[in-house]
Scaffold this active site. Structure first.
Site, PDB file in Angstrom:
ATOM      1  N   ILE A 104     -42.269  -7.095  11.948  1.00 45.12           N
ATOM      2  CA  ILE A 104     -43.474  -7.883  11.771  1.00 45.12           C
ATOM      3  C   ILE A 104     -43.831  -8.001  10.292  1.00 45.12           C
ATOM      4  O   ILE A 104     -44.285  -9.054   9.833  1.00 45.12           O
ATOM      5  CB  ILE A 104     -44.632  -7.272  12.581  1.00 45.12           C
ATOM      6  CG1 ILE A 104     -44.347  -7.423  14.088  1.00 45.12           C
ATOM      7  CG2 ILE A 104     -45.957  -7.931  12.235  1.00 45.12           C
ATOM      8  CD1 ILE A 104     -45.325  -6.694  14.984  1.00 45.12           C
ATOM      9  N   ASP A 112     -43.874   5.826   0.185  1.00 45.53           N
ATOM     10  CA  ASP A 112     -43.823   6.421   1.518  1.00 45.53           C
ATOM     11  C   ASP A 112     -45.255   6.758   1.915  1.00 45.53           C
ATOM     12  O   ASP A 112     -45.875   7.665   1.357  1.00 45.53           O
ATOM     13  CB  ASP A 112     -42.959   7.685   1.488  1.00 45.53           C
ATOM     14  CG  ASP A 112     -42.829   8.341   2.855  1.00 45.53           C
ATOM     15  OD1 ASP A 112     -43.499   7.889   3.811  1.00 45.53           O
ATOM     16  OD2 ASP A 112     -42.056   9.315   2.967  1.00 45.53           O
ATOM     17  N   ASN A 158     -49.246  -2.946   7.794  1.00 46.34           N
ATOM     18  CA  ASN A 158     -48.272  -3.072   8.872  1.00 46.34           C
ATOM     19  C   ASN A 158     -47.415  -1.827   9.073  1.00 46.34           C
ATOM     20  O   ASN A 158     -46.883  -1.617  10.164  1.00 46.34           O
ATOM     21  CB  ASN A 158     -47.356  -4.270   8.586  1.00 46.34           C
ATOM     22  CG  ASN A 158     -46.139  -4.285   9.469  1.00 46.34           C
ATOM     23  OD1 ASN A 158     -46.204  -4.607  10.649  1.00 46.34           O
ATOM     24  ND2 ASN A 158     -44.981  -3.916   8.898  1.00 46.34           N
ATOM     25  N   TYR A 213     -49.392   8.038  19.768  1.00 46.25           N
ATOM     26  CA  TYR A 213     -49.195   6.675  19.295  1.00 46.25           C
ATOM     27  C   TYR A 213     -50.332   5.773  19.754  1.00 46.25           C
ATOM     28  O   TYR A 213     -50.971   5.095  18.936  1.00 46.25           O
ATOM     29  CB  TYR A 213     -47.855   6.125  19.793  1.00 46.25           C
ATOM     30  CG  TYR A 213     -47.585   4.721  19.309  1.00 46.25           C
ATOM     31  CD1 TYR A 213     -47.057   4.497  18.040  1.00 46.25           C
ATOM     32  CD2 TYR A 213     -47.869   3.613  20.107  1.00 46.25           C
ATOM     33  CE1 TYR A 213     -46.825   3.207  17.585  1.00 46.25           C
ATOM     34  CE2 TYR A 213     -47.640   2.332  19.662  1.00 46.25           C
ATOM     35  CZ  TYR A 213     -47.120   2.125  18.399  1.00 46.25           C
ATOM     36  OH  TYR A 213     -46.901   0.842  17.948  1.00 46.25           O
TER      37      TYR A 213
END
Length: 257
Positions: free
Chosen positions: A13, A59, A86, A148
């Site tokens: 994405i 990172d 994102n 998640y």
């Protein structure tokens, strides 16, 4: 020229956002962990669309990485008009099986990085009276899905709350909640996708196109495709866990393709 900063910009994405925005004439700041992939992506976008591209290796599971992007967003001499948060990943395995440090790294990327980068970007946007932030969440935010799903639920709630706080400022914030999308996400997590129905997949390009349309309409939450809009409505009205079990079976059995 409008500038967009995209995290996780070299694949999936994030890469689709980069292509779509480059086609629209945006100057790009691409953020990811792999310098080589960043440089190749930047060169390709410049060659195809003629736009200025800047790369920033970071990172976001580390304080140093988040700090580097915060500094770029706070640079008033090079303002960023659109921030696309994102970057993200999934862990293979149920809660209690996944190592704790992997869970903490996920929360760092999905929650702390979004909080800190949004905080760095918003003062300049408010001062200029324009700007936008897109926070990539997931339809998993609406069903019980362990760490998640919980982290993505935070992204949705945070985006909605900040959007309300910004009414009248000219700045918009939106949570993007795609369903299964053809990217490197599952492969990187070691998750098989052979048991996921073909009709459930979206292309990254479609996700981005619908997201930008919803952003222009001033929506606080974007759920690409009618099928996933229906799924989100069902998740909100069905007893808790009704869709969570289906989601878990579809994405956490790790069957090979």
């Amino acid at each position: 020229m409008t500038t967009a900063l995209i995290t996780g910009a070299t694949a999936g994405i994030g890469a689709a956002f980069a292509r779509r925005l480059a086609r629209g004439g945006y100057r790009l700041v691409l953020v990811a962990r792999d310098t080589g992939r960043l440089e190749r992506a930047a060169a390709d976008l410049h060659a195809k669309f003629g736009v200025e591209t800047e790369v920033l290796t970071a990172d976001l599971a580390t304080d140093e990485g988040i700090g580097a992007v915060e500094a770029r967003l706070a640079d008033s001499a090079r303002p960023v008009d659109l921030l696309v948060n994102n970057a993200g990943f999934g862990n293979k395995g149920a809660f209690g099986v996944v190592p704790l440090q992997d869970e903490l790294d996920m929360l760092k990327v999905h929650i702390e990085a979004i909080l800190r980068l949004s905080t760095a970007a918003l003062p300049g946007m408010r001062e200029r009276g324009r700007g936008a932030i897109i926070n990539v969440a997931s339809v998993a935010a609406f069903v019980p899905r362990g760490t998640y799903g919980a982290s993505k639920a935070w992204v949705v709630s945070f985006s909605q709350g900040v959007m309300r706080d910004l009414v009248g400022t000219g700045v918009r914030v939106m949570a993007l909640c795609p369903g299964f999308t053809r990217t490197e996400f599952h492969q990187r997590a070691g998750m098989g996708t052979g048991n996921i129905p073909s009709w459930s997949w979206l292309s990254a390009e479609r996700v981005v196109d619908e997201a930008l349309r919803d952003l222009a309409r001033g929506r606080a939450v974007s759920v690409p495709s009618k099928r996933y809009k229906v799924a989100v409505v069902l998740a909100r009205v069905l007893p808790s866990g009704g869709l969570g079990g289906l989601s878990s079976k579809a994405a956490r059995t790790y069957r090979a393709n």
